[in-house]
Design an enzyme around this catalytic site. Structure first.
Site, PDB file in Angstrom:
ATOM      1  N   HIS A 303       0.378  25.456  60.869  1.00  0.00           N
ATOM      2  CA  HIS A 303       1.691  25.435  60.234  1.00  0.00           C
ATOM      3  C   HIS A 303       2.759  25.834  61.249  1.00  0.00           C
ATOM      4  O   HIS A 303       3.776  25.153  61.385  1.00  0.00           O
ATOM      5  CB  HIS A 303       1.704  26.380  59.032  1.00  0.00           C
ATOM      6  CG  HIS A 303       2.963  26.311  58.229  1.00  0.00           C
ATOM      7  ND1 HIS A 303       3.408  25.155  57.644  1.00  0.00           N
ATOM      8  CD2 HIS A 303       3.882  27.270  57.917  1.00  0.00           C
ATOM      9  CE1 HIS A 303       4.539  25.393  56.994  1.00  0.00           C
ATOM     10  NE2 HIS A 303       4.849  26.662  57.150  1.00  0.00           N
ATOM     11  N   PHE A 400       7.493  29.086  51.132  1.00  0.00           N
ATOM     12  CA  PHE A 400       8.166  30.137  50.375  1.00  0.00           C
ATOM     13  C   PHE A 400       7.576  30.180  48.963  1.00  0.00           C
ATOM     14  O   PHE A 400       7.260  29.159  48.363  1.00  0.00           O
ATOM     15  CB  PHE A 400       9.664  29.854  50.272  1.00  0.00           C
ATOM     16  CG  PHE A 400      10.439  30.137  51.536  1.00  0.00           C
ATOM     17  CD1 PHE A 400       9.837  30.663  52.663  1.00  0.00           C
ATOM     18  CD2 PHE A 400      11.805  29.884  51.586  1.00  0.00           C
ATOM     19  CE1 PHE A 400      10.570  30.930  53.810  1.00  0.00           C
ATOM     20  CE2 PHE A 400      12.553  30.145  52.725  1.00  0.00           C
ATOM     21  CZ  PHE A 400      11.933  30.665  53.846  1.00  0.00           C
TER      22      PHE A 400
END
Length: 412
Positions: A303, A400
């Protein structure tokens, strides 16, 4: 539930590096950066603290016919361009429309349509607001546009789980095929939110790099001087089907997707769990579903957003899963080249992972001046050969809200 192996038979992408998947891959291998200074007048108008981003290299409204582009937000435009490429790349398979599904994600949705509509309302009044505003701004608009274009009637689903969105959609697509809901699924994700409000908001939370003097090197995962991510935009798509279905129609097969998992940190709305507990669980679950061991993994697309805390947390997650062997596995942190496509990033990195396996070549990670000694992963500024024999790779996405999604692929 079917136990048939799911394979990738088509890929498409429109990104900051190129207007197609192959152009993007070539630029990635060449170590190019898609990050450039923004030339829009609103950068100076609003005195934005960050003046660069990784915009799509080929604007989708120049690819689509003008009447259809006008009815789509840029996020849906990118999605349709990528999906059409993937479908053609798969050989435009003949499939019963009721056996063709769409799993297509976004993190934020049609923010340009929403905010342009608000400006029109304030400046010109309600009669001038476009009647297509709601269909254009809704997050499921990309999935709907793809579904209508391909006449996919099995289903058209949308995931919105921040930066894990499109990896989660790919994982869902595999589950949907195994459940018998479709024979062929086009999966992926899109994002186009390089807008003054998002730049200002991400900058306000200290998430963006501020290397205004050198945008091309701003995204620098694992580097000691990393200072935040770079906003990117674009879309990527993959055509998925069972291996039996693909071979029966003589399709080219890029790779197999053999596992996928989704977990939640339940820790903080923006910060990753510091030890990477949710992320490591997602990796373990994906490998377990794939029925492969940690010793089998030969490549990782991380990521790796280039944020100080995020990169460390992901390293800790990988270290807890693979132990010291993680330091031997070729890792690619491709956001250094593409920027962070938010809800579209997982799909793009899945495409990169598939291309890495198909070409047996791990793409480079650019912009590392001095590698952080606390993240001693095996990264290279040049492509790394993956070698002969069976290869297993994972692609990580975290977002998030504590969303974690991991997909596992193998050579065929």
């Amino acid at each position: 539930m079917s136990t048939s192996r799911i394979v990738v038979t088509g890929i498409g992408a429109s990104t900051p590096l190129g207007g197609t998947a192959s152009e993007t891959w070539d630029a990635l291998l060449a170590g190019q950066s898609g990050t450039r200074a923004l030339e829009e007048e609103w950068v100076e108008k609003y005195d934005l603290p960050v003046t660069f981003a990784a915009q799509g290299l080929v604007r989708p409204d120049t690819v689509l016919a003008r009447p259809e582009a006008k009815r789509l937000d840029p996020s849906a435009q990118f999605a349709l361009v990528a999906a059409r490429e993937a479908w053609a790349d798969a050989g435009s398979p003949e499939v019963d429309p009721e056996r063709l599904g769409v799993d297509f994600a976004t993190g934020i949705g049609g923010i340009w349509t929403l905010l342009d509509g608000w400006d029109t309302l304030r400046e010109k009044g309600p009669r001038r607001v476009m009647p297509m505003s709601v269909p254009m701004l809704m997050p499921n608009a990309p999935a709907a546009a793809i579904s209508m274009h391909l006449e996919a009637r099995a289903y058209a689903r949308t995931v919105a789980s921040a930066c894990a969105s499109s990896t989660e959609s790919i994982v869902n697509a595999v589950e949907h095929i195994r459940l018998g809901l479709a024979d062929v699924v086009i999966a992926g994700g899109t994002e186009s939110v390089i807008h003054p409000i998002t730049i200002a908001a991400f900058a306000s939370m200290q998430a963006l790099s501020r290397r205004n003097d050198d945008p091309a090197t701003a995204s620098r995962p694992y580097s000691v001087d990393r200072d935040g991510f770079v906003m990117g935009e674009g879309a990527a798509a993959l055509v998925l089907e069972t291996e039996e279905h693909a071979r029966a129609r003589g399709a080219r097969i890029y790779a197999a997707i053999v596992g996928g998992a989704v977990t939640a940190d339940s820790y903080h709305i923006t910060a990753p769990e510091p030890e990477g507990l949710g992320a490591s669980r997602a990796v373990r679950d994906a490998l377990a579903q794939a029925d492969v061991s940690v010793a089998d993994v030969t490549h990782i697309n991380a990521h790796a957003t280039s944020t100080p805390t995020g990169d460390i947390a992901e390293y800790k997650a990988l270290l807890s899963v693979f132990g010291d062997r993680v330091h031997e596995i070729p890792v690619s942190a491709t956001k250094a080249s593409t920027g962070h496509l938010l809800g579209g990033t997982g799909a793009l990195e899945a495409v990169f992972t598939v291309q890495a396996l198909h070409n047996r070549l791990a793409p480079p990670t650019i912009n590392i001046s001095t590698q952080d000694p606390e993240i001693p992963l095996r990264v290279s500024g040049d492509p790394i050969q993956l070698g002969a024999g069976d290869q297993v790779a994972i692609s990580n996405s975290f977002g998030f809200g504590g969303h974690n999604a991991v997909a596992a692929f193998t050579t065929v």
